[in-house]
Design a protein around this motif. Structure first.
Motif, PDB file in Angstrom:
ATOM      1  N   LYS A 122      27.896  -2.763  22.411  1.00 19.60           N
ATOM      2  CA  LYS A 122      27.689  -1.325  22.543  1.00 19.60           C
ATOM      3  C   LYS A 122      29.037  -0.660  22.787  1.00 19.60           C
ATOM      4  O   LYS A 122      29.822  -1.110  23.618  1.00 19.60           O
ATOM      5  CB  LYS A 122      26.748  -1.027  23.697  1.00 19.60           C
ATOM      6  CG  LYS A 122      26.442   0.459  23.864  1.00 19.60           C
ATOM      7  CD  LYS A 122      25.507   0.698  25.020  1.00 19.60           C
ATOM      8  CE  LYS A 122      24.095   0.489  24.511  1.00 19.60           C
ATOM      9  NZ  LYS A 122      23.088   0.968  25.481  1.00 19.60           N
ATOM     10  N   ILE A 123      29.294   0.417  22.060  1.00 18.84           N
ATOM     11  CA  ILE A 123      30.544   1.149  22.216  1.00 18.84           C
ATOM     12  C   ILE A 123      30.516   1.922  23.536  1.00 18.84           C
ATOM     13  O   ILE A 123      29.576   2.669  23.803  1.00 18.84           O
ATOM     14  CB  ILE A 123      30.770   2.127  21.041  1.00 18.84           C
ATOM     15  CG1 ILE A 123      30.888   1.358  19.716  1.00 18.84           C
ATOM     16  CG2 ILE A 123      32.006   2.979  21.278  1.00 18.84           C
ATOM     17  CD1 ILE A 123      30.975   2.251  18.490  1.00 18.84           C
ATOM     18  N   THR A 124      31.559   1.716  24.348  1.00 12.46           N
ATOM     19  CA  THR A 124      31.670   2.456  25.608  1.00 12.46           C
ATOM     20  C   THR A 124      32.686   3.592  25.508  1.00 12.46           C
ATOM     21  O   THR A 124      32.616   4.528  26.293  1.00 12.46           O
ATOM     22  CB  THR A 124      32.057   1.522  26.771  1.00 12.46           C
ATOM     23  OG1 THR A 124      33.291   0.865  26.470  1.00 12.46           O
ATOM     24  CG2 THR A 124      30.976   0.481  27.018  1.00 12.46           C
ATOM     25  N   SER A 125      33.613   3.508  24.569  1.00 19.09           N
ATOM     26  CA  SER A 125      34.538   4.625  24.339  1.00 19.09           C
ATOM     27  C   SER A 125      35.128   4.537  22.934  1.00 19.09           C
ATOM     28  O   SER A 125      35.216   3.458  22.356  1.00 19.09           O
ATOM     29  CB  SER A 125      35.658   4.663  25.382  1.00 19.09           C
ATOM     30  OG  SER A 125      36.504   3.563  25.241  1.00 19.09           O
ATOM     31  N   VAL A 126      35.515   5.702  22.419  1.00 15.18           N
ATOM     32  CA  VAL A 126      36.100   5.815  21.075  1.00 15.18           C
ATOM     33  C   VAL A 126      37.369   6.649  21.186  1.00 15.18           C
ATOM     34  O   VAL A 126      37.361   7.718  21.791  1.00 15.18           O
ATOM     35  CB  VAL A 126      35.122   6.497  20.092  1.00 15.18           C
ATOM     36  CG1 VAL A 126      35.758   6.663  18.724  1.00 15.18           C
ATOM     37  CG2 VAL A 126      33.811   5.726  19.993  1.00 15.18           C
ATOM     38  N   ILE A 152      38.108   1.276  19.426  1.00 18.63           N
ATOM     39  CA  ILE A 152      36.838   1.391  20.133  1.00 18.63           C
ATOM     40  C   ILE A 152      36.827   0.348  21.244  1.00 18.63           C
ATOM     41  O   ILE A 152      37.449  -0.705  21.123  1.00 18.63           O
ATOM     42  CB  ILE A 152      35.614   1.211  19.209  1.00 18.63           C
ATOM     43  CG1 ILE A 152      35.661  -0.127  18.476  1.00 18.63           C
ATOM     44  CG2 ILE A 152      35.482   2.369  18.241  1.00 18.63           C
ATOM     45  CD1 ILE A 152      34.430  -0.430  17.637  1.00 18.63           C
ATOM     46  N   GLN A 153      36.138   0.679  22.315  1.00 19.16           N
ATOM     47  CA  GLN A 153      35.986  -0.241  23.444  1.00 19.16           C
ATOM     48  C   GLN A 153      34.514  -0.626  23.483  1.00 19.16           C
ATOM     49  O   GLN A 153      33.637   0.235  23.381  1.00 19.16           O
ATOM     50  CB  GLN A 153      36.387   0.470  24.738  1.00 19.16           C
ATOM     51  CG  GLN A 153      36.438  -0.402  25.945  1.00 19.16           C
ATOM     52  CD  GLN A 153      37.776  -1.112  26.058  1.00 19.16           C
ATOM     53  OE1 GLN A 153      38.774  -0.661  25.521  1.00 19.16           O
ATOM     54  NE2 GLN A 153      37.796  -2.207  26.746  1.00 19.16           N
ATOM     55  N   LEU A 154      34.244  -1.939  23.629  1.00 19.56           N
ATOM     56  CA  LEU A 154      32.867  -2.405  23.706  1.00 19.56           C
ATOM     57  C   LEU A 154      32.468  -2.667  25.149  1.00 19.56           C
ATOM     58  O   LEU A 154      33.316  -2.772  26.041  1.00 19.56           O
ATOM     59  CB  LEU A 154      32.683  -3.667  22.859  1.00 19.56           C
ATOM     60  CG  LEU A 154      32.940  -3.499  21.357  1.00 19.56           C
ATOM     61  CD1 LEU A 154      32.692  -4.804  20.625  1.00 19.56           C
ATOM     62  CD2 LEU A 154      32.091  -2.389  20.778  1.00 19.56           C
ATOM     63  N   ASP A 155      31.157  -2.825  25.382  1.00 24.71           N
ATOM     64  CA  ASP A 155      30.611  -2.921  26.723  1.00 24.71           C
ATOM     65  C   ASP A 155      31.103  -4.114  27.530  1.00 24.71           C
ATOM     66  O   ASP A 155      31.020  -4.115  28.742  1.00 24.71           O
ATOM     67  CB  ASP A 155      29.080  -2.891  26.694  1.00 24.71           C
ATOM     68  CG  ASP A 155      28.464  -3.916  25.767  1.00 24.71           C
ATOM     69  OD1 ASP A 155      29.202  -4.620  25.058  1.00 24.71           O
ATOM     70  OD2 ASP A 155      27.229  -4.013  25.751  1.00 24.71           O
ATOM     71  N   GLU A 213      38.604  -4.395  23.375  1.00 23.36           N
ATOM     72  CA  GLU A 213      39.114  -3.312  22.539  1.00 23.36           C
ATOM     73  C   GLU A 213      39.288  -3.815  21.112  1.00 23.36           C
ATOM     74  O   GLU A 213      39.822  -4.894  20.886  1.00 23.36           O
ATOM     75  CB  GLU A 213      40.452  -2.809  23.067  1.00 23.36           C
ATOM     76  CG  GLU A 213      40.971  -1.621  22.282  1.00 23.36           C
ATOM     77  CD  GLU A 213      42.227  -1.026  22.880  1.00 23.36           C
ATOM     78  OE1 GLU A 213      42.106  -0.091  23.674  1.00 23.36           O
ATOM     79  OE2 GLU A 213      43.302  -1.535  22.547  1.00 23.36           O
ATOM     80  N   LEU A 264      30.992   6.050  14.555  1.00 22.66           N
ATOM     81  CA  LEU A 264      31.303   5.263  15.742  1.00 22.66           C
ATOM     82  C   LEU A 264      31.315   6.175  16.957  1.00 22.66           C
ATOM     83  O   LEU A 264      32.299   6.844  17.246  1.00 22.66           O
ATOM     84  CB  LEU A 264      32.635   4.537  15.572  1.00 22.66           C
ATOM     85  CG  LEU A 264      32.743   3.629  14.353  1.00 22.66           C
ATOM     86  CD1 LEU A 264      34.113   2.975  14.299  1.00 22.66           C
ATOM     87  CD2 LEU A 264      31.642   2.578  14.376  1.00 22.66           C
ATOM     88  N   GLU A 283      30.094   6.784  21.198  1.00 21.99           N
ATOM     89  CA  GLU A 283      29.801   6.131  22.466  1.00 21.99           C
ATOM     90  C   GLU A 283      28.290   5.909  22.591  1.00 21.99           C
ATOM     91  O   GLU A 283      27.497   6.787  22.300  1.00 21.99           O
ATOM     92  CB  GLU A 283      30.290   7.017  23.620  1.00 21.99           C
ATOM     93  CG  GLU A 283      30.257   6.330  24.952  1.00 21.99           C
ATOM     94  CD  GLU A 283      30.915   7.150  26.043  1.00 21.99           C
ATOM     95  OE1 GLU A 283      30.382   7.162  27.152  1.00 21.99           O
ATOM     96  OE2 GLU A 283      31.964   7.774  25.768  1.00 21.99           O
TER      97      GLU A 283
END
Length: 84
Positions: free
Chosen positions: A28-32, A39-42, A46, A58, A60
């Motif tokens: 799950k994307i936590t930040s873009v 993108i940062q994933l849960d 990165e 893409l 959050e």
């Protein structure tokens, strides 16, 4: 002579491709960050998004599956799919 040239070219190809490592990842994307194309994933991973891949979908909170290559120690997505 042709055989030696063929072997030499094969070795050059193996060495050139040997630095690239590929894999798949989902999460799950936590930040873009569109300006940095990351993108940062849960689980705190990165991923850089390769040029030519759209970042429009893409967002959050979206669940994604990505194929990536290791380039200079970074995961670079070469394909990204957003799960429904």
């Amino acid at each position: 002579m042709k055989k030696i040239l063929g072997v030499a070219l094969a070795l050059v190809f193996v060495v050139a491709v040997g630095d690239a490592w590929a894999g798949d990842i989902d999460g799950k994307i936590t930040s873009v960050d569109t300006s940095a194309r990351t993108i940062q994933l849960d689980f705190n991973t990165e991923i850089s998004v390769a040029e030519g891949i759209s970042m429009d979908n893409l967002k959050e909170g979206a669940n994604i599956k990505a194929s990536y290559e290791e380039r200079a120690g970074k995961k670079v997505a070469t394909k990204v799919e957003v799960a429904p």
